[in-house]
Design an enzyme around this catalytic site. Structure first.
Site: not given
Length: 246
Positions: A154, A156, A158, A187
């Site tokens: 994830y 990598a 982003k 969030i």
């Protein structure tokens, strides 16, 4: 009567993506909502958007599939004649430590999150170049900046979105197309609602503002980047993290 602007939001049927689309609907946009899961309240969401005067086009497409992406963009253009704003929001996680990570779990996360952003952006850019204007906002993550144990795939994907955003911004700035990304922190969504109170407390303790963000917090910044209020902003990564990575 002035022609309405059009926003395409990938992964727009729920969570942050839906909130972003709703923000644009409230501000007079027509909406193209990309989805992949058939178990979606199409009628309920459409009616929610219609109360703000927005027309909604639903398009099913796997963003990691170039043929489906091209077809999605074609349908959007056929319906509305243009795409003014693209929001690359579609994303998945397949979290585990690197030693246990399967190759297919690495590939799937990279394909949806990073390759998907590449494919949809590439499909939309020619239309924006003809229009000589457009705005593209992609969803990165603070994890793409700071890393996170158990999320190497994830992170990598982003981090790749951040580099991709800067590169494309330089390529298309002269055509009045602005390309930015946002990097949300923690969030409050369906994904975080399953966490225990103690885990939530430990997360909030790491955040200077002592709370998780809301989908609205993300939508407000994404809308700003898609509006004329940010007309001199491109190639940027805006952190929406309550100060977590200061």
């Amino acid at each position: 009567m002035e022609e309405k602007e059009v926003v395409l939001v990938t992964g727009g049927s729920r969570g942050i993506g839906k909130e972003i689309a709703l923000k644009y609907a409230k501000n007079g946009y027509n909406i193209v909502l990309n989805y992949i899961i058939d178990d979606t309240d199409f009628e309920g969401i459409t009616n929610e958007f219609k109360q703000y005067g927005a027309e909604v086009l639903w398009v099913k497409a796997d963003v990691s599939n170039s043929e489906q992406v091209d077809e999605m963009v074609k349908k959007a253009i056929e319906k509305f004649g243009k795409i003014d704003v693209l929001v690359n929001n579609a994303g998945i996680t397949k979290d585990t430590l690197l030693m246990r990570m399967k190759e297919e779990d690495f590939d799937r996360v990279i394909n949806i999150n990073l390759k998907g952003t590449f494919l949809v952006t590439k499909a939309v850019i020619p239309y924006m170049m003809k229009q000589r204007q457009g705005r593209i906002i992609s969803l990165a993550s603070v994890v793409g900046v700071a890393g996170n144990a158990g999320q190497s795939n994830y992170a990598a994907s982003k981090a790749g979105i951040i580099g991709f955003t800067k590169s494309v911004a330089k390529e298309v700035a002269s055509r009045n197309i602005r390309v930015n990304c946002v990097a949300p922190g923690f969030i409050a969504t369906d994904m975080t609602s399953v966490l225990s109170d103690s885990v939530k407390e430990s997360i909030n303790a790491q955040i200077p503002m002592k709370r998780m963000g809301t989908p609205e917090d993300v939508a407000n910044v994404v809308y700003f980047l898609g509006s004329s209020d940010s007309s001199y902003v491109t190639g940027q990564t805006i952190h929406i993290d309550g100060g977590m990575l200061m």
